[in-house]
Scaffold this active site. Sequence first.
Site, short mmCIF file in Angstrom:
data_model
loop_
_atom_site.label_atom_id
_atom_site.label_comp_id
_atom_site.label_asym_id
_atom_site.label_seq_id
_atom_site.Cartn_x
_atom_site.Cartn_y
_atom_site.Cartn_z
N CYS A 127 4.58 8.40 2.75
CA CYS A 127 4.53 9.77 2.23
C CYS A 127 5.00 10.76 3.28
O CYS A 127 5.29 10.40 4.42
CB CYS A 127 3.11 10.11 1.82
N ASP B 285 2.91 2.16 2.50
CA ASP B 285 3.20 2.72 3.81
C ASP B 285 3.50 1.63 4.84
O ASP B 285 2.75 0.68 5.02
CB ASP B 285 2.05 3.60 4.32
N CYS C 242 0.81 -1.21 0.00
CA CYS C 242 0.00 0.00 0.00
C CYS C 242 0.84 1.26 0.00
O CYS C 242 0.33 2.37 0.00
CB CYS C 242 -0.89 0.05 1.23
N CYS D 125 -2.62 8.51 7.39
CA CYS D 125 -1.21 8.41 7.74
C CYS D 125 -1.03 8.60 9.24
O CYS D 125 -0.15 7.99 9.86
CB CYS D 125 -0.38 9.46 6.98
S1 FES Z 1 1.03 6.81 3.91
FE1 FES Z 1 -0.58 6.73 2.49
S2 FES Z 1 -0.80 8.79 1.97
FE2 FES Z 1 0.52 8.88 3.62
#
Ligand code: FES
Lengths: 139, 139, 387, 387
Positions: free
Chosen positions: B58, B35, B33, B102
């Site tokens: 991110c 993350d 995904c 997040c």
């Molecule tokens: S980890 Fe998915 S958008 Fe930030």
Amino acid sequence: MYSDKVMDHFMNPRNVGEIENADGVGTVGNAKCGDIMKIYLKVEDDVIKDAKFKTFGCGAAVASSSMATELIIGKTLDDAWNISNKAVIEALEGLPPVKVHCSVLAEDAIHEAINDYRVKKGLEPIHVEHKDLHGCEEE
Amino acid sequence: MYSDKVMDHFMNPRNVGEIENADGVGTVGNAKCGDIMKIYLKVEDDVIKDAKFKTFGCGAAVASSSMATELIIGKTLDDAWNISNKAVIEALEGLPPVKVHCSVLAEDAIHEAINDYRVKKGLEPIHVEHKDLHGCEEE
Amino acid sequence: MKRLVYMDHAATTPTSTEVLNEMLPYFTEKFGNPSSVYSIGRETKSAIEKAREQVAKVLNADTNEIFFTGGGSEADNWALKGVAMANAGKGKHIITTSIEHHAILHVCEYLEKNGYKVTYLPVDKDGLISIDELKNAVTDETILVSVMFANNEIGTIQNIAEIGKLCREKKVYFHTDAVQAVGNVPIDVKEMNIDLLSLSAHKFYGPKGVGALYIRKGVKIQQLIHGGGQEKSRRAGTENVPGIIGLGKAIEIACLDIQGHAERLIKLRNKLIEGLIEKIPHTRLNGHFEKRLPGNVNVCFEFIEGESLLLLLDEMGICASSGSACSSGSLDPSHVLLAIGLSHEIAHGSLRLSLGEATTDEDIDYILDVLPKIVERLRNMSPLYEE
Amino acid sequence: MKRLVYMDHAATTPTSTEVLNEMLPYFTEKFGNPSSVYSIGRETKSAIEKAREQVAKVLNADTNEIFFTGGGSEADNWALKGVAMANAGKGKHIITTSIEHHAILHVCEYLEKNGYKVTYLPVDKDGLISIDELKNAVTDETILVSVMFANNEIGTIQNIAEIGKLCREKKVYFHTDAVQAVGNVPIDVKEMNIDLLSLSAHKFYGPKGVGALYIRKGVKIQQLIHGGGQEKSRRAGTENVPGIIGLGKAIEIACLDIQGHAERLIKLRNKLIEGLIEKIPHTRLNGHFEKRLPGNVNVCFEFIEGESLLLLLDEMGICASSGSACSSGSLDPSHVLLAIGLSHEIAHGSLRLSLGEATTDEDIDYILDVLPKIVERLRNMSPLYEE
Ligand code: FES
Ligand SMILES: Cc1ncc(COP(=O)(O)O)c(C=O)c1O
Ligand SMILES: Cc1ncc(COP(=O)(O)O)c(C=O)c1O
Ligand code: FES
């Protein structure tokens, strides 16, 4: 959109007006469609001595009438009969495609006027197949 | 898109790294995904003495990890447990709506790390309902 | 001021000053409606016709085969929906690829919901479709094949002439989304047997919000935007006069020396690709090495995520893009990267650097200096990376 | 230089210098793609959002109810097709009027071909629809009523608030084509119960090729242009950034003092109308005398034809338009003029003079001096006119 020649004949049309007691008069077109052209002839010895017009219509229609009267003045009736809308367009240095029918109007008006003259003289009118100008129904 | 606070914690993340022989480690998220967040705890007398993180994700994920470790250091385990993703977002002065998940990741990672500590200590892990982050299937 | 290295020419380009200057009079002075009879209307009308000639010339099309639109997406929508609707009598099957732009893919999904059948051709690891697979996919029901000229993410250029030839033989229409190709690759719609082609001005130093669809004479297609008689009654709406003038000028400039432009960019591009692979371990190049847009670099760095990378690059003044889409709420990384066989994990670490007019050798050096450090920094923060 | 008196503001307006200046940086410097992560992309993104606020404010809408399009025609197409397709489950009946712009009428014809039923409400001699007729036309199958705010030819302004109220009571969506109204008439979508509204920048001193559709929150509507995620995934395509900025600025300026603007124009307009009727025999005013766009004059001069009139006016530097359409290959004069009961003959002699920002009192004097002579000249050439 229009050639300089067309604009010249539209802005300064030659032979606008009527001829009293004309020898032949031809009216074509239809106000409903936005165009009526009326051509008057003065004929002597089978030669067109003078021609005048009145036109309700667009710039190309006015210019075509003006040019058409110029072209037929001085011509014999036979020669005038044979002046086609193509000749008018050429003399005008071109017309946009959507304006071709305006020149056809001029050809038709000449034919009508000459036939009017013939009928007045007791001659048979020459049969013409009217080109279908634009599907605008006559009322 | 991001607040100055988020950018600060992204550009200069606090507590990046690992703790050797950590008392508790929590890993959440999924590389598939995009993350993964891993939080390391050093615990003494039920107080979090130190925390570090490693994050693949991110900007908001990095900043959330950084802020979350800041928030829990010095807290008791109970207090740390109750730090919600909302608190992380507030401390970061806001996150864009698409980035809320997040911060949830950070909350989850803390819970995982504390539970890891509890299990190591022979305690029952606290039951948590994992918020459905984003429908990204775990493999 | 911070150094700015714009490496996202595939996303959009600045309007060049030359193009803008050409457009300017048409906002304030020569503002007449092209449908008008009077002189300031006729003047804009002929300016539009000049732009049409500029486009036609570059594509080797006839002027009356060029129709201006509000952008590349509108052109794509028009081509697909228009052909689908007008030819439903013949069949309801469309063939496209799995790496098209969303302006094609989402239209295909829409058409599927409306009773059409769509075949999505796979691509190989370089992003190329197979002509044999295309040939096998064509049935009696097929009305349209739509294959993009060059891919916006990985830069792969398809064998368009071959596809065109096949479609002509099979008597199915061939549309190509050439939004990325125009100005970068020579195009000849006659030689390549292209029936419809989409383009968008802002990808070749023209303005945003204007594009064109080439429609070969005789192609049966419905209108997308109904209304006034503009564009020969095939695309309604008062013409975006400055935009169209800009498109015309921009395409003319872009294709003046397409060869020289490509050669210059390819040199810089290859230096960048080679430098990155050399300097950064666990890096792979996406897309075909040779059949590739001159300005396209697309690489994956393992163990790191795209958005973080972009943010750090932005801090260093480098504008780039990524195929990682977690941020946008959708969690799948780019469908293009998945279609060439990348795993989700790796696709999340993708970076597209797209070069253009402004790119210099110094820019490349700068990137080769900065980027390895940034990747290293993120890897050090990544739980996936073990030195 | 020849005097230029632009009296065709209903066809299009020049982009004002103030608006253009606002747009300029977005062509060359601030050219980033609004979908991008880096700063020059975020900058254009927020500029677009500012423009959205400017539009929302003027209409009393919420910002997330404003969607930018490639012009008024696209907005009209989207509203009608989008609502028709999304609500086909509820019914397939649409009500509109016989005097709509072609961007509505031709879409209705398209929908009729695709299984929808459309009622075209007639108008009275002033161009107004009857609320009772509208009420009677609504059936259980009705999903949408589309009535233009103000007519582009004869300037008549409908009783929009009444129509909106009725539609809300009857629970059918209400769309209004406000392309001519914006900047000229105050609009409040909440108070007027408007569900969808189309507008186009180039009618209020903004650029051509950009418009907007207001879609009230909760309205069920399909996309017209599929593709990328722009405009909250409802209208695909890279945003026309400078155009959108221009639209925002232009609508803000146009609505700063809409009252003062209207009063000034109405005074000039009425002077022109009265002068023409006084000076030129066989002249009639078309459209409602009071419920009329501030800048609209539409008159018929009997016995003469529109195009000739326009050409002679052009020679005198006056830009105007006519409802005579012989020239365009279609032979019917304006459907609007026929709908208010004019005969073909008379409709062919129609003239629209539309005033705007630039119009001065001297311009009106000049027209009142020149136009009677031109009409006289054409009448003298006309076989229909007998002095
Ligand atoms: S980890 Fe998915 S958008 Fe930030
Ligand atoms: C009432 C009305 N609707 C729609 C349109 C179409 O707008 P555009 O030409 O910007 O597409 C116009 C103007 O042309 C108009 O006057
Ligand atoms: C391949 C491709 N097709 C279509 C488009 C859509 O063009 P536009 O954004 O101008 O509508 C783009 C760019 O966004 C593209 O790269
Ligand atoms: S008379 Fe019809 S266009 Fe000329």
